[in-house]
Design an enzyme around this catalytic site. Sequence first.
Site, short mmCIF file in Angstrom:
data_model
loop_
_atom_site.label_atom_id
_atom_site.label_comp_id
_atom_site.label_asym_id
_atom_site.label_seq_id
_atom_site.Cartn_x
_atom_site.Cartn_y
_atom_site.Cartn_z
N GLU A 45 -1.62 -0.86 -5.79
CA GLU A 45 -2.37 -0.26 -6.85
C GLU A 45 -1.86 0.59 -8.30
O GLU A 45 -0.69 1.10 -8.37
CB GLU A 45 -3.29 0.11 -6.17
CG GLU A 45 -2.16 1.23 -5.22
CD GLU A 45 -3.32 2.43 -3.78
OE1 GLU A 45 -4.45 1.95 -3.63
OE2 GLU A 45 -2.73 2.14 -2.48
N ASP B 234 -3.46 1.10 6.68
CA ASP B 234 -2.11 0.77 6.12
C ASP B 234 -2.40 -0.73 5.12
O ASP B 234 -2.50 -1.09 4.74
CB ASP B 234 -1.21 1.51 5.87
CG ASP B 234 -1.79 3.14 5.38
OD1 ASP B 234 -2.38 3.39 5.12
OD2 ASP B 234 -1.02 4.26 6.22
N ASP C 48 0.93 -1.71 0.06
CA ASP C 48 -0.22 0.20 -0.16
C ASP C 48 1.19 1.17 -0.09
O ASP C 48 1.58 1.23 1.26
CB ASP C 48 -1.10 -0.01 0.68
CG ASP C 48 -1.69 0.85 1.33
OD1 ASP C 48 -2.62 1.31 0.63
OD2 ASP C 48 -1.78 1.77 2.29
#
Length: 466
Positions: free
Chosen positions: A331, A422, A247
């Site tokens: 991501e 997170d 993340d």
Amino acid sequence: MTDAVEGPVRVTGAEAKRVKREALGIADRHERHGRASGPMQPRIRGCDTRQRAYRFRFYPSPEQAQQLEQTFGACRWVYNQGLALRSEAWKSHRVSLGFAETCRALTGWRRAEATSWLQAISSTVLQQALRHLDGAFQRFFRKTAKYPSFKRKRTRQDSATYVRTGFRWLEDPERPGTGLVTLAKQTAPLDVRWSRALPAGVVPVRLSVTRDRAGRYFLSMLVEERITPLPAAFAPGSRAPKAVGLDLGLAALVTLDDGRKLEHPRLLKKYAKQLADLQRQLHRKEKSSKNRGRVRQRIAQLYALISDVRRDMLDQFTTRLVRENHVLVVEKLPISNLMRPAVGKGRRRKAKLNQAIRDAAWGELLRQLRYKCEWYGRTLVVVDRFFPSTRRCSACLVKGPRLDVSVREWTCRECGVVHDRDVNAAVNLRDEGMRLYWLAAAALPPGRTPPSVIKASELKQYAPVA
Ligand SMILES: [Zn+2]
């Protein structure tokens, strides 16, 4: 340059040749067969060798610095001249000139009396400037870049590229992987700081010499080397590939799904403050004053330092990740409007700087992961931006309400699990990434390994989890 954007109406045949001759102002060559124009064929490489660039700092002697200054200037001049020529040929004659024609024009410039100073520079180095120009045009034609623009003095960095015939390389038998590098038109070898060794026995295929805005010189050596993929990494006690979710966050630079975090180094925070101070000074200084130039130089030096510290830090981090894991999930690069609007005097500028530094770090991290995954036979999965990695509870998969950026910890309303914001996001990413990995793997013919990058947006079977 709006003219150049129009469709390719090309003049062909003898007329085109005449126009080209006229535009170039030099005689056309006689018919030549064999090795004529067209892009240079890349050297044939063994299928498992990769080109890899190694970058070293070097310190030129005063004479070398002066010679390089001339070389950079000449490269810039040739680049701009080539650009003007290609633009003009197209604008006035609707003729598109290629790399070969600009090279022929270069021969003319070197012979011309007014520009005979070009003879002091190695012609292969100048040809490479035209090669870069051609690359810029190719990117424009592929619509991946804007129309090439003229290079101005001391913007970003200066550079010159030396192909195999443009430098001499003598490997040191005592310390393999290091040695003496002598550039064309120079007599003494460069004083290179060998921060690491090249693979022993390799011969660099190309060198590029750069000087950044902070006035530091770097030598980038492109070598071909054989890279052996790492053995597969399995999750403990299973035959499933070991996966990790990353993340990219605001509080910590990167959070892993096992709870480990890569913090923003304090160093960068300190520099960010210094940088903000300097920026403020810069705005107070009078335009085009000497002091302003000095502040500008210090800012450039600080930026250079920050990016070095960051690159080294990320390099170690990504190497470890790629060694330990088989599938790495991130991501899609978050966009900058994630930032909370900064309030108060001076806060805005500071926030912007922090953001620029962080954005650059994310970009660098993804770049390193991408090429290391390719080299070492790993897979990078890029999850779609719309995947609710933060809001979803990784324990019961129920999607919670939107979370403000200030919320660091939250409790799931359904199952009551307390999440670190997170870490939860990283776990979600890992699970979603593995789902995509299996989807991609299932779509492959048997015996094929999944590609080194899987993008959610490119998977047809991808069905978003609501
Ligand atoms: Zn839950």
